[in-house]
Write an enzyme that holds these catalytic residues in place. Structure first.
Site, short mmCIF file in Angstrom:
data_model
loop_
_atom_site.label_atom_id
_atom_site.label_comp_id
_atom_site.label_asym_id
_atom_site.label_seq_id
_atom_site.Cartn_x
_atom_site.Cartn_y
_atom_site.Cartn_z
N ARG A 121 40.71 39.79 56.26
CA ARG A 121 41.19 41.11 55.86
C ARG A 121 42.70 41.02 55.61
O ARG A 121 43.47 40.69 56.52
CB ARG A 121 40.89 42.05 57.03
N TYR A 147 56.39 34.08 65.32
CA TYR A 147 57.16 34.94 64.42
C TYR A 147 57.71 34.10 63.27
O TYR A 147 58.20 32.99 63.50
CB TYR A 147 58.36 35.57 65.16
N ASP A 203 45.26 46.17 39.87
CA ASP A 203 44.79 46.10 41.26
C ASP A 203 43.32 45.67 41.18
O ASP A 203 42.43 46.49 40.96
CB ASP A 203 44.93 47.46 41.94
N THR A 247 43.04 42.69 47.62
CA THR A 247 42.76 42.37 49.02
C THR A 247 42.14 40.98 49.01
O THR A 247 41.67 40.50 47.98
CB THR A 247 41.77 43.37 49.63
N GLU A 256 59.47 35.74 60.19
CA GLU A 256 60.04 36.61 59.14
C GLU A 256 60.80 35.78 58.12
O GLU A 256 61.51 34.85 58.48
CB GLU A 256 60.99 37.63 59.78
N LYS A 298 37.39 41.01 50.07
CA LYS A 298 36.21 41.55 49.35
C LYS A 298 35.51 40.38 48.67
O LYS A 298 34.99 39.51 49.35
CB LYS A 298 36.65 42.63 48.37
N1 DSN Z 1 38.50 50.84 50.87
C1 DSN Z 1 38.23 49.90 49.80
C2 DSN Z 1 36.94 50.15 49.14
O1 DSN Z 1 35.98 50.29 49.87
O2 DSN Z 1 36.85 50.21 47.92
C3 DSN Z 1 39.32 49.84 48.84
O3 DSN Z 1 40.50 49.57 49.52
#
Ligand code: DSN
Length: 441
Positions: free
Chosen positions: A234, A47, A198, A225, A49, A228
């Protein structure tokens, strides 16, 4: 004992599926063995925090330097003043930014979902949409952001945030133009406007230097994210520009203080304990992303997408936006061939080609039977597929499409088993020649 748990059989089956098929979902990728090692480590036991040096639990002598390394590497990657590596996901990262800057009822101007935006950019089914007033801008016939509409809506609604981001959009955003709009509207509105990008889909292309960095074009905040095009675990990440100060004290509500407002919005605002095994894996991925080979990877992702898009068009597929400037391709299968995207997705899955049905800006088909499919090249490029394989892939896609047209619907595919099996065997043979990182042969 653990071996008998069916979970492990299912993991082995998933390894086989990933190895024997080709991953065309543009938001997926394959992590390195080192990223997997960090994710699967005993850091999950801890933990922590709070933030490095300011924790609510003892025993942080290893955790603090791990999180600090992740932060420093993320800042270097995106030339940012500040990084928060704790968001559990892109959705959490976005929600924390909204919470850092807006009051309930404030307006956020973002690309609408049907135009190619993301669910977390104001879809009515989300919690954020119940708290804030989202106004959506669209895209032009050519598939670019409708900047005139963005400007008109910004003047009409005086948003607190203008958000540029997408999950099905194939152009490079003109961040300078958005900054000009925000400057003008902010004078009229009498409040500062937060410029938020984003970049979940293209963060790896930005890190690799093949796409512009919004933080170098007047944007204060970028969310992404990490799984990707960045090829990490993730999770989510927020990088920002401004003055960094202690999250223990609430700073004045100014754009300059956005880094600290974000820290407070992530913890304790919207999340509890950080996932330090994931943060360690983010740090490992960021270090990989800082290497020169990653720039080559980012370039190849775009080159592969362009070869694939050109070949698909030559074979008769109609592409939204007429092609691509990034890793994404959106095919209008309904308009090209009269079948819907879900049927085509199911048929492609049958031969080991995985992608997702996707709505188009003009779509009336609904989310479950949309007219398009979305695909992309990040995962295939990680496996070292190149131009030659992109041409083969386009050929298989056309063969499956022809089978779908002949079959009429999913049940009709039963009459084409031999043809589908033959394509499946070719896909498997090629896939096995391009191993998945982290999966031993
Ligand atoms: N779910 C993702 C995508 O496939 O574009 C975006 O968060």
């Amino acid at each position: 004992m653990a071996k008998q748990d069916p979970i492990f059989e299912l993991i082995d089956a998933e390894k086989k599926r990933q190895s024997e098929g080709l991953e065309l979902i543009p938001s997926e990728n394959y992590v390195s063995a080192n990223v997997l090692k960090a994710m699967g480590s005993i850091l999950t036991n801890k933990y922590s925090e709070g933030y490095p040096g300011k924790r609510y639990y003892g025993g942080q002598e290893n955790i603090d330097p791990i999180e600090t390394l992740a932060i420093e590497r993320a800042k270097e990657l995106f030339h940012a003043d500040h990084a928060n590596v704790q968001p559990h996901s892109g959705a959490n990262a976005n929600e924390a930014v909204y919470f850092s800057w807006c009051e309930p009822g404030d307006t956020i101007l973002a690309m609408s979902l049907p135009a190619g935006g993301h669910l977390t950019h104001g879809s009515p089914v989300t919690r954020s949409a119940k708290i804030y007033n989202f106004v959506g801008y669209g895209v032009t016939k050519e598939g670019d952001i409708d900047y005139d509409e963005m400007e008109r809506l910004a003047k009409e609604h005086h948003p607190k945030i203008i958000l540029v981001g997408f999950s099905a959009f194939m152009k490079i955003p003109d961040f300078d133009r958005v900054q000009k709009i925000a400057d003008e509207v902010s004078r009229e509105a009498g409040h500062e406007i937060l410029l938020m990008a984003d970049m979940a889909h293209v963060a790896g292309l930005i890190a690799g230097g093949v796409h512009p960095n919004p933080l170098e074009h007047g944007f204060q905040v970028m969310t992404t994210t990490t799984h990707k095009t960045l090829r990490g675990p993730r999770g989510g990440l927020i990088v920002s520009m401004g003055k960094v100060s202690s999250p223990l004290r609430k700073p004045e509500h100014t754009l300059e203080n956005i880094p600290t407002l974000i820290d407070r919005a992530v913890f304790p605002g919207t999340q509890g304990g950080p996932l330090e095994h994931i943060i360690a894996a983010k740090a490992v991925a960021f270090e990989e992303d800082l290497q020169p080979e990653f720039a080559d990877y980012a370039r190849s992702v775009v080159e592969n997408a362009q070869v694939l898009a050109t070949e698909l068009q030559r074979l008769g597929f109609k592409l939204q936006g007429g092609g691509t400037e990034n890793h994404l391709i959106l095919i209008d299968v309904k308009d090209s061939y009269g079948i819907d995207g879900k049927f085509y997705e199911i048929a492609l899955d049958r031969v080991g080609l995985t992608l997702n049905a996707n709505a188009l800006p003009s779509d009336k088909g609904g989310a479950f039977r949309p007219s398009g499919v979305r695909l992309g090249t990040p995962a295939m490029t990680t496996r070292d597929l190149g131009a030659e394989e992109m041409l083969k892939l386009a050929g298989w896609m056309k063969q499956v499409l022809d089978i779908c047209v002949a079959a009429g619907d999913e049940d009709g595919l039963g009459g084409h088993v031999a043809e589908l099996d033959a394509i499946r065997a070719e896909v498997r043979e090629l896939a096995l020649n391009f191993p998945v990182p982290g999966i031993e042969k």
